[in-house]
Enzyme design. Structure first.
Site, short mmCIF file in Angstrom:
data_model
loop_
_atom_site.label_atom_id
_atom_site.label_comp_id
_atom_site.label_asym_id
_atom_site.label_seq_id
_atom_site.Cartn_x
_atom_site.Cartn_y
_atom_site.Cartn_z
N LYS A 200 0.89 -1.12 -0.06
CA LYS A 200 0.03 -0.03 -0.21
C LYS A 200 1.07 1.25 0.09
CE LYS A 200 -1.87 2.47 3.17
NZ LYS A 200 -1.62 3.92 2.67
N GLY A 252 7.29 4.83 8.38
CA GLY A 252 6.27 5.80 8.60
C GLY A 252 6.76 6.18 10.06
N GLU A 274 10.58 0.75 10.19
CA GLU A 274 11.38 1.71 9.93
C GLU A 274 10.73 3.15 10.39
OE1 GLU A 274 13.08 4.51 8.74
OE2 GLU A 274 13.11 4.06 6.72
N CYS A 308 13.43 10.28 7.20
CA CYS A 308 13.48 9.95 8.43
C CYS A 308 15.11 10.02 9.05
CB CYS A 308 12.95 8.72 8.65
SG CYS A 308 13.63 7.56 7.26
N GLU A 405 10.28 15.00 15.94
CA GLU A 405 10.65 14.96 14.52
C GLU A 405 9.68 15.85 13.76
OE1 GLU A 405 9.62 11.31 12.25
OE2 GLU A 405 11.37 11.45 11.26
#
Lengths: 494, 295
Positions: A200, A252, A274, A308, A405
């Site tokens: 997806k 994500g 991750e 990321c 973040e």
């Protein structure tokens, strides 16, 4: 300090607006074909969604609609998982490994052949500069398929004295920052190890994954080996919760990663995550400053900071802090922000309105916390989602902009005096995805790489990726590795 | 209608990316089992071999310096080219006494073998290298690097598969090579050189000679600028000769005289590592600051 002599630096402020003007160099859209509407790619065919619903996918640089894609509901997810299961049982697991390899090599080759089209669509749909999709995303994706193709018939060498077996059906959920590359990171090792896939793509960037579905068709993979379904969080949740899935691979946010870990508790689903990061990029006083400045710029502004592993916390040794900050400010002024399709553009569009709002929220928080903000004075297009490159100075370790973040072009700059201090500060985060070290001293590099609690440490470079090199985090940045020999393990049982 | 006269191919050797005739001007006749002549083939001389070694040495720096990934792409490209010229090889193998089915199997295996080794180029170091946990404060690692110029006498009983099976692992790690084709079945080796020449393989990386083992083997063993030799036959006298003469410059000698090239044992990463050297690098690690372990 009572120094009277003002320290001078050699930097000359480059005035790009006067001395250098760039004529527009837009990439043509003609290389890309985008259909008006996309269905779900299930069992080798394009199938209408049971939900009968479609949602718009836009160009974040202009807010114009590019296409609409199917919204897969639970029944569609079930169809996809069933197709993947059938393909696994009836064809894929019986195909000799070296033939499996050749299918993946084919995908790699077709991605290479269609690189221009894929690069254009990646930029149109995601907002990243065409230079990055053309020179990084698409070639790296092709290389990833090429690399893992070769592993398919060599697995007995990767895990000595263990007999490996595929898991079955892998459910894979990928983010919007590197849409095609993340699809390659997920699909290539899964197929090489003999699994079938339901992938997806992210809600905002489905188009290159759907183009990849066309490539997979063209490569003549047996139907159902790769299924690509579009949708938002609920589609992803249905995939995670489907009992027919043997493996979940997710890239994500840490927040969603935790939900997935909870959701798969009590099942036999193998999991790799991750997740987020807040990388420390550390400059020691003996570092080659100009190189370090370039590395810091690349580390935080690559892909608008939607990375990321972005180097979002800069630690500069106190003795050189003033010089480094000045050079960073000068350099930021030269960055071209704007139309992602222009080949000169350094910083493209923020991926979505929602993400722009998140970034703006953090800019306000940073200011409120007392940090000093510096933003490029470059003009920003009126339409579309944009954020100028931003620095925060006078920041405290405890500030939210240092701890959380942001996933945007925002760098927090802190200073340090001793090795001990910077190691403490750099590691003082729940994340542990990546880190950067800048110094001319090799022995210091290896001391630092040993002490950084992070899955990837870059020394005198940053944001380097290669199919042979494992990537993944410590702590709340996730677990499992993608890339390299180590990336095989997440898709095998022993 | 008049019968069209076929144009016959001149079978030449392959040195430095060029197709010269042997400098000696000599030939021998390649024949099939029935004794029918198939072609006049170059009877390469010692001088041809020396020219080929010069070409191989010249190509070594560039080839070994390429990214493993790039070598991998090029090996894959050779496979692609061979696939598209399959019919020609089947035809030549049939001339050299195989049935069409046997010939097809041999060509397919040769293509798949190239793809197999294409995959190994950027992986064998990951499997066989090591980070060594030395007790002192050093970062210490060992990786395989190519040995250099490899002189290979290709397996004699096959025209194509044997040649590919010994060539591919040699160049996968970055070696360059000089190969003496099968003496009795030389046709595919020359045609394979034409494949190589259109596969992005830099000139000099692979050099292919045709000729007689009895004449050339000792030069393969003696040449001072060759780093390793590969010999695939059981001939005891030749093996002894290789062992003895190779000592002149400590060539690495590998005998693959017990390998069935058509079976799975005909391919493995150990054929790659045989032709590599292990290089160990030491780098100091500063040992200051006690922080970092606590998180």
């Amino acid at each position: 300090m009572a120094t009277t002599k003002k320290k001078t630096t050699n930097t000359i402020k480059l005035k790009f607006d006067t001395d250098w003007t760039y004529a527009p160099a837009p990439e043509s859209k003609s290389a890309a074909t985008i259909d008006k509407q996309y269905d779900l790619f299930i069992d080798g065919k394009w199938q209408k969604p049971t939900s009968k619903k479609y949602f718009d996918t836009i160009n974040p640089a202009t807010e114009e609609k590019l296409s609409e894609v199917a919204d897969a509901n639970e029944a569609d997810v079930n169809k996809a998982v069933t197709a993947a299961r059938n393909a696994y049982d009836k064809t894929w697991k019986k195909i000799p490994a070296k033939e499996r390899a050749k299918y993946i090599f084919r995908i790699a080759r077709i991605v290479q052949e269609k690189s221009r089209e894929l690069a254009v669509i990646e930029t149109l749909n995601g907002g990243k500069p065409i230079r990055e999709s053309r020179d990084f995303d698409i070639p790296t994706a092709a290389n990833h398929f090429f690399y893992y193709a070769g592993w398919a018939d060599k697995l007995e060498y990767a895990f000595p004295n263990r007999k490996s077996q595929p898991l079955g059906v892998a459910g894979q959920i990928i983010p919007w920052n590197f849409p095609l590359l993340m699809a390659a990171w997920k699909i290539a090792p899964a197929l090489a190890t003999g699994n079938t896939v339901v992938l997806k793509p992210a809600e905002t960037t489905p188009l290159t994954a759907l183009k990849l579905a066309e490539i997979i068709q063209e490569a003549d993979l047996p139907p159902g080996v790769v299924n690509i379904i579009t949708g938002a969080g609920t589609t992803g949740a249905a995939l995670v919760n489907h009992p027919g899935v043997d493996k979940i691979a997710f890239t994500g946010s840490t927040e969603v990663g935790k939900i997935i870990q909870r959701a798969t508790a009590g099942t036999n689903k193998k999991l790799t995550l991750e997740l987020g990061g807040k990388a420390a990029n550390i400059i020691f006083e003996d570092a080659p400053i100009d190189q370090a400045v370039e590395g810091v710029i690349n580390g935080i502004f690559f892909n608008q900071g939607h990375v990321c592993c972005a180097g979002s916390r800069l630690y500069v040794q106190e003795s050189i802090a003033k010089e480094v900050i000045k050079k960073l400010k000068d350099r930021i002024e030269t960055l071209l922000v704007g139309d992602p399709m222009d080949k000169n553009t350094d910083i493209g569009a923020i991926n979505s309105k929602q993400q722009l709002q998140t970034i703006q929220k953090y800019l306000a928080i940073g200011k409120k916390e007392g940090a000093e903000i510096f933003q490029s004075s470059c003009p920003i297009p009126k339409k579309g989602f944009y954020c100028p490159p931003t620095l925060f100075t006078n920041v405290a370790q405890s500030n939210r902009i240092v701890q959380e973040e942001i996933f945007g072009p925002v760098l927090s700059i802190l200073t340090f005096r001793t090795d001990d201090e910077v190691i403490e500060k750099a590691n003082n985060t729940p994340y542990g995805l990546s880190a950067g070290v800048w110094t001319d001293k090799g022995s210091k590099v290896f001391n630092m790489t040993k002490r950084m609690r992070a899955g990837v440490v870059w020394a005198n470079t940053f944001n380097k990726f290669d199919p042979t090199s494992p990537f993944g985090g410590y702590k709340e940045s996730g677990f499992g590795r993608e890339g390299g020999l180590h990336g095989l393990e997440g898709y095998l049982k022993f | 209608m008049e019968k069209r006269l076929e144009v016959l191919k001149t079978y030449k050797i392959y040195i430095g990316g060029q197709f010269p005739r042997t400098e000696s001007g000599r030939f021998y006749a390649a024949k099939n089992a029935a004794g029918q002549q198939l072609a006049n083939v170059c009877l390469s001389s010692r001088k041809d071999f020396r020219n080929a070694v010069v070409a191989a040495r010249g190509a070594f720096g560039g080839w070994s310096g390429r990214a493993a990934f790039n070598r991998s792409q090029i090996l894959y490209r050779i496979g692609e080219m061979l696939e598209t010229r399959k019919a020609q090889f089947i035809d030549e193998l049939v001339q050299q006494d195989l049935t069409v089915a046997q010939a097809t199997t041999e060509v397919n295996l040769a293509i798949d073998r190239l793809i197999y080794y294409a995959g190994w180029c950027d992986k064998f170091q990951q499997v066989f290298s090591a980070v060594n946990p030395v007790a002192s404060s050093h970062f210490n690692f060992s990786v395989q690097e190519p040995t250099g110029v490899v002189a290979i006498i290709a397996p004699q009983n096959t025209s194509l598969l044997g040649l590919v099976s010994v060539m591919a692992p040699a160049i996968a790690s970055g070696n360059t090579c000089v190969i003496l084709a099968s003496e009795q079945k030389p046709l595919c080796a020359v045609t394979f050189a034409e494949v190589l020449n259109s596969s992005d393989v830099p000139g000099g990386v692979i050099n292919i000679l045709t000729g007689k083992i009895s004449e050339l083997a000792k030069w393969f063993a003696e040449h001072m600028d060759v780093n390793a030799v590969v010999y695939c036959e059981k001939d005891a006298a030749n093996k002894n000769m290789f062992r003895e003469k190779a000592a002149v410059n400590l060539k690495r000698v590998h005998f693959y005289d017990n390998v069935n090239w058509t079976a799975d044992e005909g391919q493995s990463p150990y054929f790659i590592t045989d032709l590599t050297e292990v290089k160990t690098t030491w780098h100091p690690v500063e040992n200051i600051a006690g922080a970092g372990g606590g998180y």
